[in-house]
Every structure is written in C-alpha cells, then in structure tokens.
Write a protein that holds these residues in place. Structure first.
Motif, PDB file in Angstrom:
ATOM      1  N   ASN A 256      -2.576  -5.264 -17.018  1.00 52.24           N
ATOM      2  CA  ASN A 256      -1.459  -4.565 -17.668  1.00 52.24           C
ATOM      3  C   ASN A 256      -0.171  -4.649 -16.877  1.00 52.24           C
ATOM      4  N   ARG A 257       0.273  -5.873 -16.640  1.00 52.30           N
ATOM      5  CA  ARG A 257       1.557  -6.078 -15.964  1.00 52.30           C
ATOM      6  C   ARG A 257       2.061  -7.463 -16.356  1.00 52.30           C
ATOM      7  N   ASN A 258       3.269  -7.773 -15.935  1.00 52.29           N
ATOM      8  CA  ASN A 258       3.799  -9.107 -16.191  1.00 52.29           C
ATOM      9  C   ASN A 258       2.941 -10.151 -15.488  1.00 52.29           C
ATOM     10  N   ALA A 259       2.709 -11.263 -16.176  1.00 52.87           N
ATOM     11  CA  ALA A 259       1.794 -12.267 -15.645  1.00 52.87           C
ATOM     12  C   ALA A 259       2.376 -13.010 -14.450  1.00 52.87           C
ATOM     13  N   VAL A 260       1.485 -13.355 -13.532  1.00 49.75           N
ATOM     14  CA  VAL A 260       1.773 -14.232 -12.395  1.00 49.75           C
ATOM     15  C   VAL A 260       0.627 -15.229 -12.354  1.00 49.75           C
ATOM     16  N   GLY A 261       0.924 -16.473 -12.021  1.00 47.53           N
ATOM     17  CA  GLY A 261      -0.165 -17.442 -11.959  1.00 47.53           C
ATOM     18  C   GLY A 261       0.298 -18.758 -11.384  1.00 47.53           C
ATOM     19  N   THR A 277      -0.046 -26.656 -18.390  1.00 42.10           N
ATOM     20  CA  THR A 277      -1.293 -25.899 -18.329  1.00 42.10           C
ATOM     21  C   THR A 277      -1.191 -24.958 -17.156  1.00 42.10           C
ATOM     22  N   ILE A 278      -1.364 -23.700 -17.439  1.00 40.24           N
ATOM     23  CA  ILE A 278      -1.231 -22.708 -16.378  1.00 40.24           C
ATOM     24  C   ILE A 278      -2.463 -21.818 -16.343  1.00 40.24           C
ATOM     25  N   LEU A 279      -2.649 -21.209 -15.205  1.00 44.93           N
ATOM     26  CA  LEU A 279      -3.767 -20.297 -15.048  1.00 44.93           C
ATOM     27  C   LEU A 279      -3.190 -18.934 -14.676  1.00 44.93           C
ATOM     28  N   VAL A 280      -3.488 -17.941 -15.494  1.00 41.22           N
ATOM     29  CA  VAL A 280      -3.000 -16.594 -15.217  1.00 41.22           C
ATOM     30  C   VAL A 280      -3.854 -16.000 -14.095  1.00 41.22           C
ATOM     31  N   GLU A 281      -3.219 -15.514 -13.062  1.00 39.65           N
ATOM     32  CA  GLU A 281      -3.993 -14.910 -11.967  1.00 39.65           C
ATOM     33  C   GLU A 281      -4.066 -13.395 -12.115  1.00 39.65           C
ATOM     34  N   THR A 282      -2.938 -12.815 -12.454  1.00 40.32           N
ATOM     35  CA  THR A 282      -2.946 -11.378 -12.723  1.00 40.32           C
ATOM     36  C   THR A 282      -1.948 -11.104 -13.843  1.00 40.32           C
ATOM     37  N   GLY A 283      -2.092  -9.969 -14.481  1.00 37.77           N
ATOM     38  CA  GLY A 283      -1.223  -9.656 -15.603  1.00 37.77           C
ATOM     39  C   GLY A 283      -1.675 -10.333 -16.877  1.00 37.77           C
ATOM     40  N   THR A 284      -0.887 -10.152 -17.928  1.00 40.34           N
ATOM     41  CA  THR A 284      -1.194 -10.788 -19.207  1.00 40.34           C
ATOM     42  C   THR A 284       0.049 -11.517 -19.691  1.00 40.34           C
ATOM     43  N   LEU A 285      -0.133 -12.809 -19.970  1.00 43.90           N
ATOM     44  CA  LEU A 285       0.974 -13.610 -20.479  1.00 43.90           C
ATOM     45  C   LEU A 285       0.992 -13.524 -21.998  1.00 43.90           C
ATOM     46  N   LYS A 286       2.200 -13.335 -22.547  1.00 45.75           N
ATOM     47  CA  LYS A 286       2.310 -13.191 -23.997  1.00 45.75           C
ATOM     48  C   LYS A 286       3.322 -14.171 -24.563  1.00 45.75           C
ATOM     49  N   VAL A 287       3.115 -14.560 -25.810  1.00 45.61           N
ATOM     50  CA  VAL A 287       4.107 -15.374 -26.504  1.00 45.61           C
ATOM     51  C   VAL A 287       5.415 -14.590 -26.529  1.00 45.61           C
ATOM     52  N   GLY A 288       6.519 -15.261 -26.199  1.00 47.89           N
ATOM     53  CA  GLY A 288       7.821 -14.591 -26.164  1.00 47.89           C
ATOM     54  C   GLY A 288       8.248 -14.201 -24.758  1.00 47.89           C
ATOM     55  N   ASP A 289       7.289 -14.183 -23.811  1.00 50.83           N
ATOM     56  CA  ASP A 289       7.632 -13.857 -22.418  1.00 50.83           C
ATOM     57  C   ASP A 289       8.577 -14.902 -21.832  1.00 50.83           C
ATOM     58  N   ALA A 331       2.268 -29.371 -10.216  1.00 56.79           N
ATOM     59  CA  ALA A 331       0.967 -28.737 -10.040  1.00 56.79           C
ATOM     60  C   ALA A 331       1.006 -27.907  -8.768  1.00 56.79           C
ATOM     61  N   GLY A 332       0.552 -26.690  -8.864  1.00 57.93           N
ATOM     62  CA  GLY A 332       0.546 -25.817  -7.690  1.00 57.93           C
ATOM     63  C   GLY A 332       1.739 -24.876  -7.643  1.00 57.93           C
ATOM     64  N   ASP A 333       2.761 -25.125  -8.480  1.00 52.77           N
ATOM     65  CA  ASP A 333       3.892 -24.194  -8.558  1.00 52.77           C
ATOM     66  C   ASP A 333       3.409 -22.842  -9.083  1.00 52.77           C
ATOM     67  N   LYS A 334       3.973 -21.801  -8.525  1.00 57.93           N
ATOM     68  CA  LYS A 334       3.687 -20.460  -9.052  1.00 57.93           C
ATOM     69  C   LYS A 334       4.502 -20.243 -10.308  1.00 57.93           C
ATOM     70  N   PHE A 335       3.994 -19.418 -11.230  1.00 57.14           N
ATOM     71  CA  PHE A 335       4.876 -18.988 -12.312  1.00 57.14           C
ATOM     72  C   PHE A 335       4.934 -17.466 -12.321  1.00 57.14           C
ATOM     73  N   ASN A 336       6.053 -16.950 -12.753  1.00 58.84           N
ATOM     74  CA  ASN A 336       6.253 -15.512 -12.876  1.00 58.84           C
ATOM     75  C   ASN A 336       6.882 -15.202 -14.221  1.00 58.84           C
ATOM     76  N   VAL A 337       6.499 -14.083 -14.799  1.00 58.45           N
ATOM     77  CA  VAL A 337       7.195 -13.611 -15.993  1.00 58.45           C
ATOM     78  C   VAL A 337       8.358 -12.748 -15.514  1.00 58.45           C
ATOM     79  N   MET A 338       9.556 -13.025 -16.066  1.00 54.42           N
ATOM     80  CA  MET A 338      10.759 -12.348 -15.616  1.00 54.42           C
ATOM     81  C   MET A 338      11.236 -11.363 -16.676  1.00 54.42           C
ATOM     82  N   GLU A 339      11.968 -10.350 -16.214  1.00 55.35           N
ATOM     83  CA  GLU A 339      12.461  -9.335 -17.138  1.00 55.35           C
ATOM     84  C   GLU A 339      13.627  -9.846 -17.979  1.00 55.35           C
ATOM     85  N   SER A 340      14.485 -10.697 -17.366  1.00 55.83           N
ATOM     86  CA  SER A 340      15.650 -11.157 -18.122  1.00 55.83           C
ATOM     87  C   SER A 340      15.911 -12.633 -17.881  1.00 55.83           C
TER      88      SER A 340
END
Ligand code: GTP
Ligand code: MG
Length: 375
Positions: A256-261, A277-289, A331-340
């Motif tokens: 229950n937080r912004n996805a990181v992976g 192709t990404i792998l979510v490590e924590t949080g939940t990734l959603k369409v529109g993020d 490959a290996g880059d981190k991804f983060n969901v951002m607020e803006s």
C-alpha cells in the motif's frame, strides 16, 4: 583514489591551471596539467582559492532524493521470492523453466500463449505450499546477473543452480556458485536429468564437496533436489525447497504505497513503442502512475502480465511489461513512482545531464590512456 586533474580543478574554480599547479608546488606536490589529484590535495588547493569541496559519488547524486521510505512493521506483508535459475550450458535451465511454466499454463489459468517477458510468476497448485507464488527471472545466464549486480541491483532472493547428473560440476557451475555466494544469495541445487540411464547424482554431491559445498543429504547446509526437467520428477519438491529458503529470509513488502522496483529489460517494439519489463519490489504499480526509470519518465499507459493479459495493478514481486516510457531504461535501473510530473522531470533531467558528463569524462580517460601508451 584520484579524482580530477589539475586542469579540471582550475576550470571548476575559474582560475588558471598555472595557479593550481603553483598551489600544489607550495605543498610539495609537482603536478602536471593532466595529473589527477587526490582528495586531500584537491581540498587544500581549493581552500587556498576560498572553495570548499564536497565529494559526491555519481550514484549518490543520481539518487539524491530517492531515499528509501522506511515502512512501518505493521504495513509489511509477505511477498513472493524472486528466483534466478543459473548453471552450465546445456544442463537444463531453460527446460526446467519451461516445465515449471507449462505446468502453470496447463493449470487453466487465464490467457492462451505465455509471453516471454523475461520474468514470470508461478503459483503452486497443490501440496502444503498450495497458493504460494514464486517469481522467476528468466535472465539468460550470468551476464545479466553480473550486469545487474554491477549496477547495484540485488533483486534475486534465491538462486537455483542446475547441474546435469550426466555431467557434474563444470566451469559455469562454479561461476554461478561464486556469483551467488558473493551476492549472499542462498542456493538450492537442482541435480537434473536423473531420468537418464547414465545419471550419477552422487558424483555431483562429491564434486560439490570438493568445492567446499556440502549438500543436505550428506549432512551439509545446502539444499539439493534430484529432478528431471523432462519428466517433471522432483520439480515440486525443488519448488518446496526454494520456498523453504525464502521463508527463512522473511521476505516482506508494503503493497500500500507508491511502487519501487527494478527494470529487467527494455526494448522498442514496432507496434507498442518502448516496452519495459519491470519487477515491482514494494508498493503497487497502477495504470496512470507517473514512473521514473533511469533518465526516462512517463505515465503508465498499459500493463501486461506474463500471461499476456492486460492488468491494472501489480503488487510486490510481480513482473509486468509497462507501456508509456518515452525510451528504454537500462536493465538494473531502479524505477520509482513519482507524485508529480514536475518532480519526475527534474530528476530525469539531472540524470540525463550526469550521464552525459560521465560519458564525456569516460572519453577523456580513454584519450589520456592512449597518450600514455604512445610514450
Ligand atoms: P543453455 O541455455 O544453452 O545454457 O542450456 P540450458 O541449460 O538452458 O539447457 P536446455 O534446457 O536447453 O537443455 C539442454 C538439453 O538437455 C536439451 O536437449 C534438453 O532437452 C535436455 N534436457 C534438459 N533437461 C533434461 C532432463 O531432465 N532429462 C533429459 N533426458 N534431457 C534433458
Ligand atoms: Mg537455456
């Protein structure tokens, strides 16, 4: 370690290189224009020109405001282990993955043809672990593993090392063992091809013992399982052992937080555009993020799972293809969901600039090397 040259330091401080060289000389250091200076020298010289020096590694700079949010204990939930299969050429890595995957698709889960997305999630159908999931990374051998590790991405929780029972421990087996041990990742050995008449799994146990690896059935701590990727014998038991290792790790994430992976792979698809192709490590990734990955950011337009099905959300340990990034991160880059978008753009721009600077610096080094060689 040396950092920058006298000339580079001079230009950063907007003084002439002769002044920097003179300052070095006063400290008893006879530096040439292109000589790289150590941290202490840089600091003292800079002070003479009223500059204070701050040393920031490239990695730190890129991740400056990406500090990991720490989750409260009560928000954490058990997540599926992420497992990589490694081993010597022809020992049966792909066959084992195929068997596991086929068993899954045959179970009547949604959506016909299984897509290759470099990673997929498997749910145990029966037995004591019924309902538990395992995520497999289908990275072709060590290269991807090494590349990811070099980039600081440690995404594998458990490694399965496949060893063919008609062949035993081989160079790439040793390499895989070394990789896993250096990364501190637990190993489960799959002694494969035991359906073959000439299979000799005890030879493997013996050869592993010679490498200081004592398997469980011989009183050691390393779990091993005889399997046949062809007939499927032992595969369920192998997965049970993987889950046992995973349990010891107490793998948890907060859905229950912004996805990181992490980015597993990315490419340009003629029809779909850039697909990552990404792998979510924590949080939940959603369409529109709004996703920021490496130096790219964009809104997730669509997500497709390993069965080729469009999905709206992906939680911890779930691999998905995402559409919507304007380029292919590495490959290996981190991804983060951002607020803006503004925040995402700022960091993406900084990273792009830094990448450019680093490649310029790398080029400079090549030139210096070449000059050195000619002498
Ligand atoms: P690379 O990707 O080339 O490193 O090989 P791999 O480790 O993925 O091996 P792969 O699964 O391609 O298997 C190599 C050969 O061994 C194939 O001909 C398989 O059919 C065969 N094979 C794999 N597992 C088994 C098994 O359990 N029993 C038998 N009899 N053959 C197997
Ligand atoms: Mg293969």
């Amino acid at each position: 370690t040396e950092f920058i040259s006298a000339a580079e330091l001079a230009s950063l401080m907007n003084v002439s290189v002769n002044e920097v060289i003179a300052a070095c000389m006063r400290m008893g250091i006879f530096a040439s224009i292109n000589q790289r200076l150590d941290a202490e020298t840089i600091q003292i010289v800079a002070l003479e020109f009223n500059y204070e020096v701050e040393f920031i590694s490239a990695e730190e700079e890129v991740n400056f405001d990406m500090a990991e949010e720490v989750d409260a204990e009560e928000d954490l939930q058990t997540r599926a282990p992420i497992v990589t299969i490694m081993g010597h050429v022809d020992h049966g890595k792909t066959s084992l993955l195929d068997y596991i995957r086929r068993a899954k698709v045959a179970s009547g889960e949604a959506g016909g043809i299984t897509q290759h997305i470099g990673a997929y999630s498997v749910k145990i159908k029966e037995g004591p672990n019924k309902g538990k999931s395992i995520t497999f990374l289908d990275t072709p051998g060590h290269e991807a593993f090494t590349a990811m590790r070099a980039r600081g991405a440690k995404i594998t929780d458990v490694v399965i090392i496949v060893i063919s029972a008609d062949d035993s421990v081989m160079p790439q087996t040793r390499e895989a063992i070394n990789h896993a041990q250096n990364a501190g990742v637990p190993i489960v050995f799959a002694l494969n091809k035991i359906d073959k008449p000439n299979a000799n799994p005890d030879k493997i146990r013996e050869d592993l013992a010679k490498e200081n690896i004592l398997v469980e059935s011989w009183g050691g701590k390393f779990q091993e399982q005889e399997v046949s990727a062809k007939s499927g014998i032992g595969v369920d038991d192998l997965l049970d052992k993987v889950l046992l290792e995973a349990e010891l790790l107490e793998l948890k994430a907060n859905p229950n937080r912004n996805a990181v992976g992490t980015v597993i792979e990315a490419s340009l698809d003629k029809g779909k555009g850039y697909v990552s192709t990404i792998l979510v490590e924590t949080g939940t990734l959603k369409v529109g993020d709004i996703v920021l990955a490496g130096q790219y950011f964009g809104r997730v337009r669509a997500m497709i799972n390993d069965l080729g099905t469009r999905i709206k959300e992906a939680g911890p340990s779930i691999p998905v293809q995402i559409l919507g990034l304007p380029g292919a991160p590495q490959a290996g880059d981190k991804f983060n969901v951002m607020e803006s978008e503004r925040e995402a753009r700022e960091i993406a721009n900084k990273r792009e600039q830094l990448n450019r600077e680093m490649s310029i610096r790398a080029k400079k080094h090549i030139t210096l090397d070449e000059i050195g060689r000619r002498k």
